[in-house]
Design an enzyme around this catalytic site. Sequence first.
Site, PDB file in Angstrom:
ATOM      1  N   GLU A   1      28.593  33.917   1.487  1.00 41.21           N
ATOM      2  CA  GLU A   1      27.535  33.934   0.483  1.00 41.21           C
ATOM      3  C   GLU A   1      26.280  34.562   1.045  1.00 41.21           C
ATOM      4  OE1 GLU A   1      26.758  29.858  -0.594  1.00 41.21           O
ATOM      5  OE2 GLU A   1      25.947  29.382   1.363  1.00 41.21           O
TER       6      GLU A   1
ATOM      7  N   LYS B   1      16.885  26.939  -4.234  1.00 39.85           N
ATOM      8  CA  LYS B   1      17.614  27.862  -3.360  1.00 39.85           C
ATOM      9  C   LYS B   1      18.887  28.265  -4.086  1.00 39.85           C
ATOM     10  CE  LYS B   1      19.574  28.366   1.238  1.00 39.85           C
ATOM     11  NZ  LYS B   1      19.704  27.712   2.549  1.00 39.85           N
TER      12      LYS B   1
END
Length: 175
Positions: free
Chosen positions: A92, A104
Site C-alpha cells: 500500500e 490517514k
Amino acid sequence: MLKQISLVFFVLFACYVGVNSRELKHITKELEVNVPACEAWELYRNLGLINIIVPKLTNVQSTQVLKGDGGVGTVAKTTFVPDEAGNSSYTEEFIVIDDQKRVKAAKALEGDCLAFGCSVLIVEFDINEKSQNSCIIKSIISYAVKKEFEAKDPKPTVAVEAITQASKEYLERNN
C-alpha cells in the site's frame, strides 16, 4: 459535518483514481479506545502500526517500508503466512495524512482483493475524540469491483478489525 468531509474526500479521491464514487463500496467499523485521540493519532499517523502488527497478528510474517519515512508517498509491504487462498502479500501507499482531522488513508498497490477482482482498494483510519480520555478509531475500507468480477462479489480481506483491536490493546496497555 464529519460524514460530509468523508464523502467529499471519497468523491475527490474516486475522481483521482478514475472510479465513479457511486461504484465504491464501503465497509465501516468503529472501536472505542480509552486513550486521548492525540495519543492514538501518534500511533496511526506514522509507521507505529507497522511495529505492532507483526507480533499481534498471527497471519503476518513481516512488514517492511519499501519507500518513504511514514509520510504521504510511503510504500509499505506486509507479507503474510501463506494461506489456502494463496494470499502472500499486500502493498500500500499512504495517500493522505491529515494531522488536523486525524485521517490517514492508504491505497492498495497490489495484493488483497486487487488480486481477485477489485480495481481500487482504499483503507482509511479516522481518529475521533470522544472525551478527554477516549476516542473512536473508525476504519473505512472503500473498494470498487471490476465489471467482469461483479457476479463473484469479491470483498477485501484487509484485517482492519484485527489491526484496530491490536492498536487498542497496545495503546491502553502503554497509557
